[in-house]
Design an enzyme around this catalytic site. Sequence first.
Site, PDB file in Angstrom:
ATOM      1  N   HIS A 117       3.366 -43.062  87.122  1.00 41.48           N
ATOM      2  CA  HIS A 117       4.289 -42.986  85.985  1.00 41.48           C
ATOM      3  C   HIS A 117       5.706 -43.159  86.544  1.00 41.48           C
ATOM      4  O   HIS A 117       5.970 -42.775  87.692  1.00 41.48           O
ATOM      5  CB  HIS A 117       4.132 -41.598  85.350  1.00 41.48           C
ATOM      6  CG  HIS A 117       4.870 -41.387  84.071  1.00 41.48           C
ATOM      7  ND1 HIS A 117       6.213 -41.111  84.036  1.00 41.48           N
ATOM      8  CD2 HIS A 117       4.459 -41.393  82.787  1.00 41.48           C
ATOM      9  CE1 HIS A 117       6.598 -40.953  82.781  1.00 41.48           C
ATOM     10  NE2 HIS A 117       5.553 -41.124  81.996  1.00 41.48           N
ATOM     11  N   ASP A 194       1.160 -35.290  91.193  1.00 43.54           N
ATOM     12  CA  ASP A 194       1.624 -35.292  89.815  1.00 43.54           C
ATOM     13  C   ASP A 194       0.402 -35.020  88.921  1.00 43.54           C
ATOM     14  O   ASP A 194      -0.421 -35.901  88.691  1.00 43.54           O
ATOM     15  CB  ASP A 194       2.248 -36.658  89.494  1.00 43.54           C
ATOM     16  CG  ASP A 194       2.591 -36.810  88.026  1.00 43.54           C
ATOM     17  OD1 ASP A 194       2.369 -35.856  87.256  1.00 43.54           O
ATOM     18  OD2 ASP A 194       3.075 -37.893  87.648  1.00 43.54           O
ATOM     19  N   GLN A 197      -1.422 -35.452  83.900  1.00 44.26           N
ATOM     20  CA  GLN A 197      -2.588 -35.831  83.086  1.00 44.26           C
ATOM     21  C   GLN A 197      -3.873 -35.157  83.557  1.00 44.26           C
ATOM     22  O   GLN A 197      -4.961 -35.481  83.062  1.00 44.26           O
ATOM     23  CB  GLN A 197      -2.785 -37.356  83.109  1.00 44.26           C
ATOM     24  CG  GLN A 197      -1.630 -38.141  82.527  1.00 44.26           C
ATOM     25  CD  GLN A 197      -1.465 -37.952  81.025  1.00 44.26           C
ATOM     26  OE1 GLN A 197      -2.375 -37.486  80.327  1.00 44.26           O
ATOM     27  NE2 GLN A 197      -0.305 -38.305  80.507  1.00 44.26           N
ATOM     28  N   LYS A 220       1.675 -31.069  77.592  1.00 41.49           N
ATOM     29  CA  LYS A 220       0.442 -31.863  77.667  1.00 41.49           C
ATOM     30  C   LYS A 220      -0.791 -30.975  77.803  1.00 41.49           C
ATOM     31  O   LYS A 220      -1.908 -31.453  77.862  1.00 41.49           O
ATOM     32  CB  LYS A 220       0.524 -32.846  78.833  1.00 41.49           C
ATOM     33  CG  LYS A 220       1.595 -33.928  78.610  1.00 41.49           C
ATOM     34  CD  LYS A 220       1.509 -35.003  79.647  1.00 41.49           C
ATOM     35  CE  LYS A 220       2.813 -35.755  79.797  1.00 41.49           C
ATOM     36  NZ  LYS A 220       2.929 -36.919  78.930  1.00 41.49           N
ATOM     37  N   CYS A 358       5.268 -46.103  80.347  1.00 42.93           N
ATOM     38  CA  CYS A 358       6.080 -45.704  81.502  1.00 42.93           C
ATOM     39  C   CYS A 358       5.393 -46.046  82.820  1.00 42.93           C
ATOM     40  O   CYS A 358       5.515 -45.302  83.810  1.00 42.93           O
ATOM     41  CB  CYS A 358       6.427 -44.205  81.479  1.00 42.93           C
ATOM     42  SG  CYS A 358       7.492 -43.768  80.127  1.00 42.93           S
TER      43      CYS A 358
HETATM   44  N1  PMP Z   1       3.473 -38.131  85.155  1.00 42.38           N
HETATM   45  C1  PMP Z   1       2.501 -38.585  84.376  1.00 42.38           C
HETATM   46  C2  PMP Z   1       1.218 -39.078  84.996  1.00 42.38           C
HETATM   47  C3  PMP Z   1       2.658 -38.572  82.990  1.00 42.38           C
HETATM   48  O1  PMP Z   1       1.699 -39.019  82.198  1.00 42.38           O
HETATM   49  C4  PMP Z   1       3.876 -38.086  82.442  1.00 42.38           C
HETATM   50  C5  PMP Z   1       4.131 -38.070  80.942  1.00 42.38           C
HETATM   51  N2  PMP Z   1       3.681 -39.181  80.250  1.00 42.38           N
HETATM   52  C6  PMP Z   1       4.855 -37.627  83.308  1.00 42.38           C
HETATM   53  C7  PMP Z   1       4.625 -37.658  84.664  1.00 42.38           C
HETATM   54  C8  PMP Z   1       6.166 -37.082  82.813  1.00 42.38           C
HETATM   55  O2  PMP Z   1       5.953 -35.961  82.029  1.00 42.38           O
HETATM   56  P1  PMP Z   1       7.164 -35.316  81.192  1.00 42.38           P
HETATM   57  O3  PMP Z   1       7.744 -36.427  80.391  1.00 42.38           O
HETATM   58  O4  PMP Z   1       6.512 -34.268  80.366  1.00 42.38           O
HETATM   59  O5  PMP Z   1       8.122 -34.762  82.192  1.00 42.38           O
END
Ligand code: PMP
Length: 400
Positions: A117, A194, A197, A220, A358
Amino acid sequence: MIREDFPVLKQLVYGKPLVYFDNGATTQKPMQVIDTINRMLLQMNSNIHRGVHFLSEQSSELYENARRTIQDFIHADLSQEVIFTSGATGSINAIAFSFGERYVQEGDEVIVSEMEHHANIVPWQVMCGRKRAKLKVIPFNETGELDMDAYRNLFSQKTKIVAIAHISNTLGTINPVKEIIQIAHAHGVPVLVDGAQAIQHVDVDVQDLDCDFYVFSGHKIYGPTGIGVLYGKSKWLYEIPPYQGGGDMVDCVKFEKTTYNDLPFKFEAGTTNYIGAIGLASAVDYIRTTGFDGIQAYEENLKEYALQRLQSIPGLTIYGTSRHRIGIFSFLLNGIHPYDAGMLLDKMGIAVRTGTHCTQPVMDHFDVDGTVRASLAMYNTKEEVDIFCAGLERVKKMFS
Ligand code: PMP
């Protein structure tokens, strides 16, 4: 049934029952979490760690209990290793800054993967730009699995840290993070995982993984927005400097020299989102009382069903076909623009995400501008998968 606990899911959208398949972006909240937040605001609100009075002591205690709930959930050794942040993005930025500040020099290297991401790419790029260090990238193959041989070959004497997604938010792939960590540690290199997910779908045991840092967002995992977690092994958290300065993170402030507070407060400058943290702990409690094992078994079954249904739709291409996966499906339909497909599905009451999610490097890998993404959660059903697949057939017809 779990679904009954989520008020948002009961509504009609354009007169159709809502089918919410955008859980990778954010999840809905059970009544228990909404009640916890309401109770905090109605009866208990007071800034933590700052007052001797009843309300402040009460909210401070709930906040520290929330930390212990998270510690227990991710099996951290110490509660001080759990730091509350604004989310996964906030956590990664904090480590990219603080770790970079302490350990990264000109010419050093940071390893990320092609499926990250943007939140796990850009903070490292910023740090590398500041330090004149270099970002190295683990490629993935056509099924959406990391090329582990390429990974092994990326290490050099200059490698300082590896930052890797536990589960891809676009491909759904569950990465072999334990093996990734073992390989990095054999080179003496720490790993940030990270887990944005992963935390809501699989058991996370930070001690068993032996990861150095693990990050995720509350929203999430059925908790509130604006709250997240940064787990770090205490040996690192003692060594690296704070990311932000302010109240609560200090021990003694003098114009000549300021000393910092103990862990975890050293990394929690200013008034934290304590209501969010208490709400997040309530979400974790909800999952645990519902039974995380049962949730995972249910999600596994639902994922298999959805995969088999999607694969049987002619003209539908799924990007990311690893067998080690969760119920996140990125796909394109017969050359139909993902945005058009998403708009038409929306009018049928079906919420999906369209675009790059993203993860622009993933789109570049497959040479597409974007995809449609359906991401499932524990409250989704096979009936919803059927409605979704029928919706996709209708979209196809409209364009044929
Ligand atoms: N890492 C991953 C794999 C994600 O899916 C996301 C959110 N789509 C993020 C980081 C960032 O999360 P947040 O916007 O809640 O900080």
